[in-house]
Design an enzyme around this catalytic site. Structure first.
Site, PDB file in Angstrom:
ATOM      1  N   GLU A  44      -0.217  12.261  -3.532  1.00  0.00           N
ATOM      2  CA  GLU A  44      -0.176  11.727  -2.168  1.00  0.00           C
ATOM      3  C   GLU A  44       1.149  12.107  -1.524  1.00  0.00           C
ATOM      4  O   GLU A  44       2.205  11.544  -1.852  1.00  0.00           O
ATOM      5  CB  GLU A  44      -0.347  10.206  -2.180  1.00  0.00           C
ATOM      6  CG  GLU A  44      -0.366   9.640  -0.766  1.00  0.00           C
ATOM      7  CD  GLU A  44      -0.609   8.128  -0.707  1.00  0.00           C
ATOM      8  OE1 GLU A  44      -1.087   7.562  -1.695  1.00  0.00           O
ATOM      9  OE2 GLU A  44      -0.309   7.547   0.341  1.00  0.00           O
ATOM     10  N   LYS A  74      -8.882  -5.135 -16.436  1.00  0.00           N
ATOM     11  CA  LYS A  74      -9.372  -4.039 -15.589  1.00  0.00           C
ATOM     12  C   LYS A  74     -10.448  -4.449 -14.592  1.00  0.00           C
ATOM     13  O   LYS A  74     -11.289  -3.629 -14.231  1.00  0.00           O
ATOM     14  CB  LYS A  74      -9.868  -2.863 -16.452  1.00  0.00           C
ATOM     15  CG  LYS A  74      -8.826  -2.370 -17.440  1.00  0.00           C
ATOM     16  CD  LYS A  74      -9.319  -1.259 -18.324  1.00  0.00           C
ATOM     17  CE  LYS A  74      -8.230  -0.828 -19.283  1.00  0.00           C
ATOM     18  NZ  LYS A  74      -8.644   0.149 -20.248  1.00  0.00           N
ATOM     19  N   ASP A  77      -2.044   2.795 -19.026  1.00  0.00           N
ATOM     20  CA  ASP A  77      -3.488   2.875 -18.806  1.00  0.00           C
ATOM     21  C   ASP A  77      -3.753   2.712 -17.304  1.00  0.00           C
ATOM     22  O   ASP A  77      -3.582   1.608 -16.764  1.00  0.00           O
ATOM     23  CB  ASP A  77      -4.170   1.755 -19.598  1.00  0.00           C
ATOM     24  CG  ASP A  77      -5.690   1.853 -19.540  1.00  0.00           C
ATOM     25  OD1 ASP A  77      -6.204   2.470 -18.585  1.00  0.00           O
ATOM     26  OD2 ASP A  77      -6.352   1.319 -20.444  1.00  0.00           O
ATOM     27  N   HIS A 100       8.615  -0.441  23.144  1.00  0.00           N
ATOM     28  CA  HIS A 100       9.521   0.159  24.130  1.00  0.00           C
ATOM     29  C   HIS A 100       8.735   0.762  25.280  1.00  0.00           C
ATOM     30  O   HIS A 100       9.061   0.569  26.445  1.00  0.00           O
ATOM     31  CB  HIS A 100      10.375   1.250  23.479  1.00  0.00           C
ATOM     32  CG  HIS A 100      11.582   0.696  22.790  1.00  0.00           C
ATOM     33  ND1 HIS A 100      12.605   0.094  23.475  1.00  0.00           N
ATOM     34  CD2 HIS A 100      11.926   0.648  21.485  1.00  0.00           C
ATOM     35  CE1 HIS A 100      13.529  -0.309  22.621  1.00  0.00           C
ATOM     36  NE2 HIS A 100      13.133   0.013  21.400  1.00  0.00           N
TER      37      HIS A 100
END
Ligand code: ADP
Length: 510
Positions: free
Chosen positions: A181, A313, A389, A487
């Protein structure tokens, strides 16, 4: 690479290198992609020596004779056959592709992988694996076999970046991140810079216990309740603990949490596991403790060592509330001027966004443990780099990010609370060479020599601190984007149009 002597039934006997042979056969295949496997020449001597040299392939009958010769071991016989000939044997059910490492022997692990690639490639629809860019050479498969992966055809490289360094509890750590990424490492580095400018991150470890939760059936709710009462009693706990701890010098039972659902009972074993993430260790201990229990309650039936009461998990509130693995809180103060110069936002803007996004937004979404911007991004990248893992990122990424103004509103006080960082520095993927190199760089490779568990705990502290860096940077980017819009909204005079993107208080001051 081994060399071998072709045991041909014709009068010609020649020696040649298996590597040269393999390359030649690859060229043949590339020249004739429609032929997944060159036809074996007939064994009646009709094929000329030239033809044999071209294919280096004996008939199936000849190959089987060599392979099944009882005067030799299997690895010795296989060393006399070319890769193509082993593929031929496999295609005809003589060699099991999953058993190639065992058959070839420990000195030919790469060959086992190469031959398996060919077998799988040719039986697949695309036939691309064999000539694909998936690497397989120069990898230490001895660390993989019987431990990390089966039916191996190579390995998947992931780019490894380093963010930071980040000052954690007074020590400077490079932050290893394996990721695809873009901007993740750069963004985390920016967070590290801001954190270092405030003196770094301080961490506390508030829990260290891996869990396993078996499901146990009883004939009735009455017997199940008796068993539950026994496990909950001091006597029952002591007996279970003694049995559990007899299985490992590192596993120390911390608690047993029991629950009933009809006649099924669940016990959540929680234990320290030294420097191991601990699932193997705790499973062994749990099995032993349940044997002890079975002696007292012969009618009980252990349905599964994991009855999902662990919970491993899978998303679960029990992990968020009770913790699993290492429970770490990391905190830092960032001076207001650093928030402005490095993070390009304001203390008020960050705090407001954190409440609206990470707390209220996640509450609106019904989240459990998802009170953060992207803890999983940083945690998973470090997990991949250090051989953890990756499936445990489900619970390990649970995180609550908090931000509040401090020092009369001048500076930012921020923290991450992560109750379930499941990491180890021994066992699992931490045995692989590259992952060990990363753990070594962090100074936490293997078992801690004096204090078992300290290496894994340090890794958890570093991960939580890096998550804090990632949270700060992403939230700042979002808040800065908001500031720019604010802004623009302010600078435009629009009659009767509320400046909806500018909160009254305590939002950013334009
Ligand atoms: P896991 O339980 O995380 O799956 P493994 O069972 O693969 O891990 O690895 C743990 C093994 O390492 C155990 O056999 C244990 O005895 C050994 N070991 C050696 N030193 C340590 C240590 N400091 N902490 C934990 N385990 C250790």
């Amino acid at each position: 690479m081994s060399t071998f002597t072709a045991q041909q039934s014709s009068s010609t006997t020649s020696s040649f290198s298996a590597r040269a042979l393999d390359l030649k056969l690859k060229q043949v295949r590339l020249a004739h992609p429609e032929q997944s496997l060159p036809s074996p020449p007939s064994s009646n001597g009709a094929s000329s020596p030239v033809e044999r040299d071209y294919f280096y392939l004996r008939s199936l009958k000849e190959c089987v004779e060599i392979y099944e010769d009882e005067n030799r071991g299997k690895s010795e016989s296989l060393a006399m056959l070319s890769d193509e000939e082993v593929v031929l044997l496999a295609d005809n059910g003589k060699v099991a592709p999953h058993a190639l490492e065992k058959l070839f022997g420990m000195n030919e692990l790469e060959r086992a992988v190469r031959v398996r690639r060919a077998i799988i490639s040719r039986s697949s629809a695309t036939k691309t694996l064999e000539s694909s860019s998936i690497p397989y050479e120069n990898y230490d498969y001895s660390r993989v076999i019987g431990a990390c992966c089966e039916n191996v055809v190579g390995y998947i490289p992931i780019p490894l970046g380093v963010a930071g360094p980040l000052n954690v509890d007074g020590t400077s750590f490079p932050i290893p991140m394996a990721t695809a990424e873009g901007t993740l490492v750069a963004s985390t580095s920016r967070g590290c810079k801001a954190l270092n400018a405030g003196g770094g991150v301080s961490t506390v470890l508030v829990g260290d216990a891996m869990t396993r939760g078996p499901a146990i059936d009883f004939p009735s709710i009455k017997v199940a309740a008796q068993a539950k009462a026994w496990v909950d009693s001091a006597e029952g706990y002591a007996e279970m603990k003694a049995a559990f701890e007899s299985t490992s010098r590192f596993a120390k039972l911390k608690s047993l949490k029991t629950a009933m659902a009809g006649r099924t009972m669940y016990i959540r074993f929680a234990t320290t596991t030294g420097d191991a993430m601990g699932m193997n260790m705790i499973s062994k201990g749990t099995e032993k403790a349940l044997d002890t229990m079975q002696a007292r309650f012969p009618s009980m039936a252990v349905l599964a060592l994991s009855g999902n009461y662990c919970t491993d998990k899978k998303p679960a509130a029990i992990n968020w509330i009770e913790g699993r693995g290492k429970s770490v809180v990391a905190e830092a103060v960032i001076p207001g001027h650093i928030v402005k110069t490095v993070l390009k936002t304001t203390v008020g803007g960050l705090c407001n966004l954190n409440v609206k996004k990470n707390l209220i937004g996640s509450a609106m979404a019904g989240s459990i443990g998802g009170f953060n911007a992207h803890a999983s991004n940083i945690l998973t990248a470090i997990f991949l780099a250090t051989g953890q893992d990756p499936a445990q990122n489900v619970e390990s990424s649970m995180c609550m990010t908090l931000m509040e103004p401090t020092n009369n509103g001048e500076d930012l006080l921020c923290s991450v609370t992560m109750p379930c960082i499941e990491v180890g520095t021994v066992g699992g993927g931490t045995v692989l060479a590259a992952q060990q190199g990363v753990l070594e760089m962090l100074g936490v490779k293997g078992a801690h020599p004096q204090q078992p568990g300290k290496n894994a705990q340090t890794l958890a502290r570093v991960i939580a601190s890096a998550v804090l860096a990632g949270e700060l940077s992403l939230l700042s980017a979002l808040a800065a984007g908001h500031l720019i819009k604010a802004h623009v909204a302010h600078n435009r005079s629009r009659v009767n149009t509320p400046a909806a993107s500018v909160p009254v208080t305590p939002g950013p001051q334009a």
